[in-house]
Design an enzyme around this catalytic site. Structure first.
Site, PDB file in Angstrom:
ATOM      1  CE  LYS A   9       0.292 -26.550 -31.641  1.00 29.17           C
ATOM      2  NZ  LYS A   9       1.086 -26.151 -32.838  1.00 29.17           N
ATOM      3  CE1 TYR A  49       3.126 -21.641 -30.768  1.00 30.77           C
ATOM      4  CE2 TYR A  49       0.831 -21.004 -30.547  1.00 30.77           C
ATOM      5  CZ  TYR A  49       1.802 -21.983 -30.700  1.00 30.77           C
ATOM      6  OH  TYR A  49       1.434 -23.314 -30.790  1.00 30.77           O
ATOM      7  CG  HIS A 119       3.398 -25.909 -27.560  1.00 37.12           C
ATOM      8  ND1 HIS A 119       4.309 -25.164 -28.281  1.00 37.12           N
ATOM      9  CD2 HIS A 119       3.739 -25.763 -26.254  1.00 37.12           C
ATOM     10  CE1 HIS A 119       5.165 -24.602 -27.431  1.00 37.12           C
ATOM     11  NE2 HIS A 119       4.831 -24.940 -26.194  1.00 37.12           N
TER      12      HIS A 119
HETATM   13  P1  DAT Z   1       6.994 -26.403 -32.837  1.00 34.39           P
HETATM   14  O1  DAT Z   1       5.520 -26.377 -32.556  1.00 34.39           O
HETATM   15  O2  DAT Z   1       7.407 -27.701 -33.488  1.00 34.39           O
HETATM   16  O3  DAT Z   1       7.848 -26.029 -31.661  1.00 34.39           O
HETATM   17  P2  DAT Z   1       7.541 -23.742 -33.879  1.00 34.39           P
HETATM   18  O4  DAT Z   1       7.697 -23.306 -32.460  1.00 34.39           O
HETATM   19  O5  DAT Z   1       8.635 -23.421 -34.835  1.00 34.39           O
HETATM   20  O6  DAT Z   1       7.248 -25.311 -33.979  1.00 34.39           O
HETATM   21  O7  DAT Z   1       6.222 -23.087 -34.488  1.00 34.39           O
HETATM   22  C1  DAT Z   1       5.061 -22.948 -33.704  1.00 34.39           C
HETATM   23  C2  DAT Z   1       3.859 -23.346 -34.530  1.00 34.39           C
HETATM   24  O8  DAT Z   1       3.686 -22.452 -35.634  1.00 34.39           O
HETATM   25  C3  DAT Z   1       3.991 -24.723 -35.190  1.00 34.39           C
HETATM   26  O9  DAT Z   1       3.608 -25.762 -34.331  1.00 34.39           O
HETATM   27  C4  DAT Z   1       3.095 -24.596 -36.388  1.00 34.39           C
HETATM   28  C5  DAT Z   1       3.258 -23.147 -36.803  1.00 34.39           C
HETATM   29  N1  DAT Z   1       4.299 -22.992 -37.827  1.00 34.39           N
HETATM   30  C6  DAT Z   1       5.635 -23.034 -37.642  1.00 34.39           C
HETATM   31  N2  DAT Z   1       6.312 -22.845 -38.780  1.00 34.39           N
HETATM   32  C7  DAT Z   1       5.350 -22.665 -39.733  1.00 34.39           C
HETATM   33  C8  DAT Z   1       5.384 -22.415 -41.144  1.00 34.39           C
HETATM   34  N3  DAT Z   1       6.540 -22.297 -41.801  1.00 34.39           N
HETATM   35  N4  DAT Z   1       4.197 -22.294 -41.786  1.00 34.39           N
HETATM   36  C9  DAT Z   1       3.027 -22.403 -41.148  1.00 34.39           C
HETATM   37  N5  DAT Z   1       2.920 -22.634 -39.822  1.00 34.39           N
HETATM   38  C10 DAT Z   1       4.058 -22.764 -39.122  1.00 34.39           C
HETATM   39 MG    MG Z   2       7.942 -24.186 -30.615  1.00 32.74          MG
END
Ligand code: DAT
Ligand code: MG
Length: 136
Positions: A9, A49, A119
């Protein structure tokens, strides 16, 4: 053989961690199959996303991902989807285990989005969808 989408990223690119992160992937035994450094469009990021649309961190996440170039990597190897997430560490960099990419190299900067460097696709279905989106 399986492939997964790894993104370095904007925080990882700005901090000159491309080499360190790819080194860890290669040292683990995975193979770099394709690489692309570019600034993704808002529409690509919103599609990438899509599962997080409507969540409070969605817009800050998109803005962060628009803040500079991302390195997209197609990473290959047996069980690489699971394996890359294991070497990446858990989402929150503050509590990600030492020895992982996020645990060793990232932290909470006090912003409203987790700048966690990488990611990795979370399932075979996501990997296929995301590889098509970024490399298709
Ligand atoms: P990952 O990247 O571990 O698969 P994810 O898919 O749940 O996590 O979320 C995508 C991205 O969004 C993550 O890398 C960072 C951001 N993110 C996730 N949960 C968050 C939160 N509670 N507060 C702020 N940013 C968050
Ligand atoms: Mg994810």
């Amino acid at each position: 053989m399986q492939s997964t989408l790894v993104l370095i990223k904007p925080d990882g690119v700005k901090r000159n961690l491309i080499g360190e992160i790819l080194r860890r992937c290669e040292a683990k035994g995975y193979v770099i199959e394709d690489l692309k450094l570019f600034q993704p469009s808002r529409s690509l990021l919103e599609e990438h996303y899509a599962e997080h649309q409507g969540k409070p961190f969605f817009e800050p996440l998109i803005e962060f991902m628009l803040s500079g170039p991302t390195l997209a990597c197609k990473l290959g190897g047996n069980r690489v989807i699971e394996g890359f997430r294991s070497i990446a560490g858990t989402t929150d960099p503050t509590t990600a285990a030492a020895g992982t990419i996020r645990g060793d190299l990232a932290r909470d900067w006090g912003l409203n989005v987790q700048q966690n460097l990488v990611h990795g696709s979370d399932s075979e279905e996501s990997a296929e969808r995301e590889l098509n989106l970024w490399f298709g």
